[in-house]
Design a protein around this motif. Structure first.
Motif, PDB file in Angstrom:
ATOM      1  N   MET A 181      26.586   3.397  29.184  1.00  0.00           N
ATOM      2  CA  MET A 181      25.350   3.100  29.911  1.00  0.00           C
ATOM      3  C   MET A 181      25.088   1.599  29.952  1.00  0.00           C
ATOM      4  O   MET A 181      24.802   1.019  30.954  1.00  0.00           O
ATOM      5  CB  MET A 181      24.186   3.826  29.269  1.00  0.00           C
ATOM      6  N   ASP A 182      25.148   0.980  28.766  1.00  0.00           N
ATOM      7  CA  ASP A 182      25.163  -0.477  28.707  1.00  0.00           C
ATOM      8  C   ASP A 182      26.093  -0.745  27.538  1.00  0.00           C
ATOM      9  O   ASP A 182      26.736   0.178  27.060  1.00  0.00           O
ATOM     10  CB  ASP A 182      23.753  -1.054  28.503  1.00  0.00           C
ATOM     11  N   ASP A 183      26.147  -1.964  27.070  1.00  0.00           N
ATOM     12  CA  ASP A 183      27.105  -2.231  26.006  1.00  0.00           C
ATOM     13  C   ASP A 183      26.795  -1.449  24.736  1.00  0.00           C
ATOM     14  O   ASP A 183      27.663  -1.208  23.907  1.00  0.00           O
ATOM     15  CB  ASP A 183      27.096  -3.739  25.714  1.00  0.00           C
ATOM     16  N   LYS A 184      25.507  -1.024  24.602  1.00  0.00           N
ATOM     17  CA  LYS A 184      25.081  -0.461  23.314  1.00  0.00           C
ATOM     18  C   LYS A 184      25.116   1.056  23.256  1.00  0.00           C
ATOM     19  O   LYS A 184      25.202   1.636  22.187  1.00  0.00           O
ATOM     20  CB  LYS A 184      23.655  -0.931  23.011  1.00  0.00           C
ATOM     21  N   GLN A 185      25.017   1.697  24.430  1.00  0.00           N
ATOM     22  CA  GLN A 185      24.886   3.155  24.391  1.00  0.00           C
ATOM     23  C   GLN A 185      25.830   3.890  25.309  1.00  0.00           C
ATOM     24  O   GLN A 185      26.193   3.408  26.385  1.00  0.00           O
ATOM     25  CB  GLN A 185      23.461   3.542  24.765  1.00  0.00           C
ATOM     26  N   VAL A 186      26.208   5.088  24.849  1.00  0.00           N
ATOM     27  CA  VAL A 186      27.131   5.925  25.601  1.00  0.00           C
ATOM     28  C   VAL A 186      26.442   7.270  25.836  1.00  0.00           C
ATOM     29  O   VAL A 186      25.698   7.744  24.979  1.00  0.00           O
ATOM     30  CB  VAL A 186      28.406   6.141  24.743  1.00  0.00           C
ATOM     31  N   LEU A 187      26.684   7.857  27.011  1.00  0.00           N
ATOM     32  CA  LEU A 187      26.165   9.201  27.274  1.00  0.00           C
ATOM     33  C   LEU A 187      27.357  10.155  27.340  1.00  0.00           C
ATOM     34  O   LEU A 187      28.316   9.901  28.072  1.00  0.00           O
ATOM     35  CB  LEU A 187      25.404   9.207  28.607  1.00  0.00           C
ATOM     36  N   VAL A 188      27.297  11.225  26.527  1.00  0.00           N
ATOM     37  CA  VAL A 188      28.369  12.223  26.526  1.00  0.00           C
ATOM     38  C   VAL A 188      27.796  13.507  27.124  1.00  0.00           C
ATOM     39  O   VAL A 188      26.734  13.964  26.686  1.00  0.00           O
ATOM     40  CB  VAL A 188      28.860  12.504  25.082  1.00  0.00           C
ATOM     41  N   GLU A 189      28.478  14.066  28.117  1.00  0.00           N
ATOM     42  CA  GLU A 189      27.974  15.297  28.740  1.00  0.00           C
ATOM     43  C   GLU A 189      29.033  16.395  28.700  1.00  0.00           C
ATOM     44  O   GLU A 189      30.205  16.135  28.940  1.00  0.00           O
ATOM     45  CB  GLU A 189      27.591  15.041  30.198  1.00  0.00           C
ATOM     46  N   ILE A 190      28.576  17.618  28.399  1.00  0.00           N
ATOM     47  CA  ILE A 190      29.450  18.790  28.464  1.00  0.00           C
ATOM     48  C   ILE A 190      28.865  19.717  29.533  1.00  0.00           C
ATOM     49  O   ILE A 190      27.724  20.169  29.410  1.00  0.00           O
ATOM     50  CB  ILE A 190      29.508  19.529  27.100  1.00  0.00           C
ATOM     51  N   SER A 191      29.648  19.946  30.593  1.00  0.00           N
ATOM     52  CA  SER A 191      29.146  20.754  31.719  1.00  0.00           C
ATOM     53  C   SER A 191      29.966  22.021  31.876  1.00  0.00           C
ATOM     54  O   SER A 191      31.174  22.015  31.626  1.00  0.00           O
ATOM     55  CB  SER A 191      29.262  20.001  33.030  1.00  0.00           C
ATOM     56  N   ASP A 192      29.298  23.075  32.318  1.00  0.00           N
ATOM     57  CA  ASP A 192      30.039  24.299  32.656  1.00  0.00           C
ATOM     58  C   ASP A 192      29.531  24.831  33.986  1.00  0.00           C
ATOM     59  O   ASP A 192      28.501  24.383  34.490  1.00  0.00           O
ATOM     60  CB  ASP A 192      29.878  25.352  31.542  1.00  0.00           C
ATOM     61  N   ASP A 193      30.298  25.780  34.561  1.00  0.00           N
ATOM     62  CA  ASP A 193      29.849  26.394  35.809  1.00  0.00           C
ATOM     63  C   ASP A 193      29.574  27.871  35.550  1.00  0.00           C
ATOM     64  O   ASP A 193      29.969  28.741  36.300  1.00  0.00           O
ATOM     65  CB  ASP A 193      30.875  26.182  36.931  1.00  0.00           C
ATOM     66  N   GLY A 194      28.880  28.119  34.433  1.00  0.00           N
ATOM     67  CA  GLY A 194      28.643  29.496  33.974  1.00  0.00           C
ATOM     68  C   GLY A 194      27.314  30.082  34.409  1.00  0.00           C
ATOM     69  O   GLY A 194      26.799  29.738  35.476  1.00  0.00           O
ATOM     70  N   ILE A 195      26.745  30.937  33.542  1.00  0.00           N
ATOM     71  CA  ILE A 195      25.564  31.732  33.941  1.00  0.00           C
ATOM     72  C   ILE A 195      24.304  30.881  34.101  1.00  0.00           C
ATOM     73  O   ILE A 195      23.373  31.288  34.777  1.00  0.00           O
ATOM     74  CB  ILE A 195      25.280  32.907  32.954  1.00  0.00           C
ATOM     75  N   GLY A 196      24.276  29.698  33.480  1.00  0.00           N
ATOM     76  CA  GLY A 196      23.112  28.827  33.626  1.00  0.00           C
ATOM     77  C   GLY A 196      21.890  29.359  32.890  1.00  0.00           C
ATOM     78  O   GLY A 196      21.929  30.415  32.257  1.00  0.00           O
ATOM     79  N   ILE A 197      20.808  28.581  32.953  1.00  0.00           N
ATOM     80  CA  ILE A 197      19.582  28.922  32.218  1.00  0.00           C
ATOM     81  C   ILE A 197      18.421  28.766  33.200  1.00  0.00           C
ATOM     82  O   ILE A 197      18.342  27.745  33.895  1.00  0.00           O
ATOM     83  CB  ILE A 197      19.383  27.959  31.021  1.00  0.00           C
ATOM     84  N   SER A 198      17.517  29.743  33.250  1.00  0.00           N
ATOM     85  CA  SER A 198      16.413  29.629  34.210  1.00  0.00           C
ATOM     86  C   SER A 198      15.360  28.650  33.699  1.00  0.00           C
ATOM     87  O   SER A 198      15.280  28.360  32.498  1.00  0.00           O
ATOM     88  CB  SER A 198      15.801  30.996  34.485  1.00  0.00           C
ATOM     89  N   GLU A 199      14.548  28.177  34.633  1.00  0.00           N
ATOM     90  CA  GLU A 199      13.593  27.107  34.341  1.00  0.00           C
ATOM     91  C   GLU A 199      12.644  27.470  33.196  1.00  0.00           C
ATOM     92  O   GLU A 199      12.313  26.630  32.366  1.00  0.00           O
ATOM     93  CB  GLU A 199      12.769  26.842  35.597  1.00  0.00           C
ATOM     94  N   GLU A 200      12.241  28.748  33.134  1.00  0.00           N
ATOM     95  CA  GLU A 200      11.289  29.157  32.091  1.00  0.00           C
ATOM     96  C   GLU A 200      11.895  29.063  30.687  1.00  0.00           C
ATOM     97  O   GLU A 200      11.196  28.807  29.716  1.00  0.00           O
ATOM     98  CB  GLU A 200      10.785  30.581  32.350  1.00  0.00           C
ATOM     99  N   HIS A 201      13.214  29.275  30.588  1.00  0.00           N
ATOM    100  CA  HIS A 201      13.847  29.235  29.261  1.00  0.00           C
ATOM    101  C   HIS A 201      14.260  27.821  28.848  1.00  0.00           C
ATOM    102  O   HIS A 201      14.384  27.526  27.669  1.00  0.00           O
ATOM    103  CB  HIS A 201      15.098  30.117  29.240  1.00  0.00           C
ATOM    104  N   LEU A 202      14.506  26.995  29.871  1.00  0.00           N
ATOM    105  CA  LEU A 202      15.132  25.692  29.625  1.00  0.00           C
ATOM    106  C   LEU A 202      14.453  24.839  28.537  1.00  0.00           C
ATOM    107  O   LEU A 202      15.139  24.323  27.655  1.00  0.00           O
ATOM    108  CB  LEU A 202      15.222  24.929  30.949  1.00  0.00           C
ATOM    109  N   PRO A 203      13.086  24.715  28.573  1.00  0.00           N
ATOM    110  CA  PRO A 203      12.484  23.840  27.558  1.00  0.00           C
ATOM    111  C   PRO A 203      12.605  24.397  26.142  1.00  0.00           C
ATOM    112  O   PRO A 203      12.349  23.693  25.184  1.00  0.00           O
ATOM    113  CB  PRO A 203      11.005  23.778  27.967  1.00  0.00           C
ATOM    114  N   ARG A 204      12.987  25.684  25.988  1.00  0.00           N
ATOM    115  CA  ARG A 204      12.952  26.285  24.658  1.00  0.00           C
ATOM    116  C   ARG A 204      14.314  26.489  24.007  1.00  0.00           C
ATOM    117  O   ARG A 204      14.385  26.926  22.854  1.00  0.00           O
ATOM    118  CB  ARG A 204      12.220  27.635  24.736  1.00  0.00           C
TER     119      ARG A 204
END
Ligand code: ADP
Length: 262
Positions: A181-204
């Motif tokens: 992101m900048d010299d100090k920080q890195v963002l690591v992401e793990i993505s899938d194309d699976g069943i996903g999570i609905s909006e109501e469950h996401l925050p929990r």
């Protein structure tokens, strides 16, 4: 001699005191509710595998042990449930350590792609059974060094990649992306194309024992503690974790790490 307070000042003090007391009580009550909910969840999670083991053993003792068509299957199912119990106890151990602040973070420098490849290797058999392919996103292959607790970040990535298989679709993909992101920080992401999570469950989903109905009904072996542990570990590094997801499209879990550079 201190000047005496006016009646208005005294009333103001009393009201402030009352508000503070109410806030203290609210916190106590919330903690109490939290504990009750935790116990309820825990006993539920323990009961399911224990009753299953009990059921298989009784059925075997009632005669199934002599039936070569089922005896091995029942024993295997009983073992699967005992394994699930052990997994739950390990996770509980871990989370209670994390929550009582006993966790120490021992930072060292390592290349994040090497760790991801290692985890992909470890989980490749499990991924193969669903035809899931692992990849590091194109353009993210150049080695990036991070400074963090290696064993704990391994645990984070193991949980996220394991979930991407559990909740992934057959013949799907798990993709790891690394962004400086900048010299100090890195963002690591793990993505899938699976069943996903609905909006109501996401925050929990990072709450302990929280599992979506779909995760429960599919009986995908899980404790509902994995993401709570992941979040604790990332926060103990003073970093952040978040998720974006769409049902039937897939999910992306991303967390930040330090590069250790000033
Ligand atoms: P579990 O042991 O149930 O996998 P976690 O704490 O790892 O527990 O995850 C909590 C819940 O979040 C899961 O039960 C599932 O409903 C949802 N979840 C986690 N990861 C994914 C994912 N990659 N795709 C869809 N749902 C997920």
């Amino acid at each position: 001699i201190l000047p005496l307070k006016t009646i208005e000042e005294v009333s103001e003090d009393v009201e402030k005191w009352a508000i503070q007391k109410k806030e203290e009580l609210d916190i106590l009550r919330r903690n109490e509710e939290f504990r009750k909910e935790f116990l309820l969840n825990l006993s539920h999670e323990l009961k399911t595998p224990i009753f299953a083991v009990q059921g298989y053993i009784h059925t075997l003792l009632d005669g199934a042990i002599d039936d070569p068509n089922v005896n091995k299957v029942f024993l295997k199912n009983a073992t699967k449930n005992v394994d699930r119990l052990c997994h739950l106890l390990d996770d509980l151990d871990e989370i209670s350590k994390l929550e009582s602040g006993e966790m120490t973070i021992n930072k060292e420098t390592f290349v994040i792609q090497d760790m991801i490849k290692d985890i992909f290797d470890t989980l490749s058999l499990k991924a193969n059974t669903k035809g899931i392919k692992f990849n590091i996103k194109k353009g993210c292959e150049a080695p990036v060094a991070v400074q963090a607790d290696k064993e704990k970040i391994r645990q984070v990535l193991m949980n996220l990649v394991d979930n991407s298989i559990k909740y992934g679709k057959n013949d799907g993909h798990t993709i790891a992306s690394i962004y400086v992101m900048d010299d100090k920080q890195v963002l690591v992401e793990i993505s899938d194309d699976g069943i996903g999570i609905s909006e109501e469950h996401l925050p929990r989903v990072f709450e302990r024992f929280y599992r979506t109905d779909r995760a429960r009904s599919r009986d995908i072996g899980g404790t509902g503690l994995g993401l709570a542990i992941v979040k604790h570990i990332i926060e103990a590094h003073n970093q952040t974790i978040n998720v974006r997801s769409k049902p039937e499209i897939g999910s992306t879990f991303g967390f930040t790490l330090d590069t250790g550079r000033e």
